[in-house]
Design a protein around this motif. Sequence first.
Motif, PDB file in Angstrom:
ATOM      1  N   MET A   1     -11.205 -15.698   1.624  1.00  0.00           N
ATOM      2  CA  MET A   1      -9.788 -15.312   1.542  1.00  0.00           C
ATOM      3  C   MET A   1      -9.686 -13.842   1.074  1.00  0.00           C
ATOM      4  O   MET A   1     -10.327 -13.568   0.172  1.00  0.00           O
ATOM      5  N   SER A   2      -8.639 -13.130   1.472  1.00  0.00           N
ATOM      6  CA  SER A   2      -8.468 -11.697   1.097  1.00  0.00           C
ATOM      7  C   SER A   2      -7.184 -11.604   0.802  1.00  0.00           C
ATOM      8  O   SER A   2      -6.110 -11.951   1.503  1.00  0.00           O
ATOM      9  N   THR A   3      -6.801 -10.719  -0.018  1.00  0.00           N
ATOM     10  CA  THR A   3      -5.583 -10.246  -0.467  1.00  0.00           C
ATOM     11  C   THR A   3      -5.511  -8.611  -0.472  1.00  0.00           C
ATOM     12  O   THR A   3      -6.452  -8.045  -1.183  1.00  0.00           O
ATOM     13  N   ALA A   4      -4.373  -8.143   0.277  1.00  0.00           N
ATOM     14  CA  ALA A   4      -4.154  -6.544   0.086  1.00  0.00           C
ATOM     15  C   ALA A   4      -2.872  -6.491   0.076  1.00  0.00           C
ATOM     16  O   ALA A   4      -1.772  -7.120   0.082  1.00  0.00           O
ATOM     17  N   THR A   5      -2.437  -5.430  -0.704  1.00  0.00           N
ATOM     18  CA  THR A   5      -1.174  -5.019  -1.107  1.00  0.00           C
ATOM     19  C   THR A   5      -0.871  -3.568  -0.458  1.00  0.00           C
ATOM     20  O   THR A   5      -1.675  -2.710  -0.363  1.00  0.00           O
ATOM     21  N   TYR A   6       0.299  -3.422  -0.327  1.00  0.00           N
ATOM     22  CA  TYR A   6       0.863  -2.172   0.360  1.00  0.00           C
ATOM     23  C   TYR A   6       2.223  -1.907  -0.347  1.00  0.00           C
ATOM     24  O   TYR A   6       2.966  -2.646  -0.654  1.00  0.00           O
ATOM     25  N   THR A   7       2.844  -0.635  -0.324  1.00  0.00           N
ATOM     26  CA  THR A   7       4.019  -0.249  -0.536  1.00  0.00           C
ATOM     27  C   THR A   7       4.748   0.357   0.464  1.00  0.00           C
ATOM     28  O   THR A   7       4.460   1.167   1.376  1.00  0.00           O
ATOM     29  N   VAL A   8       6.124  -0.555   0.643  1.00  0.00           N
ATOM     30  CA  VAL A   8       6.706  -0.360   1.968  1.00  0.00           C
ATOM     31  C   VAL A   8       7.853   0.550   1.437  1.00  0.00           C
ATOM     32  O   VAL A   8       8.659   0.169   0.776  1.00  0.00           O
ATOM     33  N   LYS A   9       8.447   1.739   2.336  1.00  0.00           N
ATOM     34  CA  LYS A   9       9.387   2.474   2.015  1.00  0.00           C
ATOM     35  C   LYS A   9      10.725   2.053   2.908  1.00  0.00           C
ATOM     36  O   LYS A   9      10.295   1.915   4.105  1.00  0.00           O
TER      37      LYS A   9
END
Length: 69
Positions: free
Chosen positions: A1-9
């Motif tokens: 399992m993998s988790t990634a985070t991003y910032t959405v504008k």
Amino acid sequence: MSTATYTVKGMTCGHCVSSVKEEVSEVAGVTNVEVDLATGLLTVDSDGPVDAAKIVAAVEEAGYEVANQ
């Protein structure tokens, strides 16, 4: 399992959050999507590594952009 985070504008309401979740959920391999409207944080869980470009494309398809890409 993998988790990634991003910032959405550009998200301003619950509908924005729903749009992003719906588009990102359709990316192959994605198992869970969480979006925090207040911070713009998008957290993507997946079976394995997912190409960041696919996540960015899904966010853009929803009408928003990913910061720092």
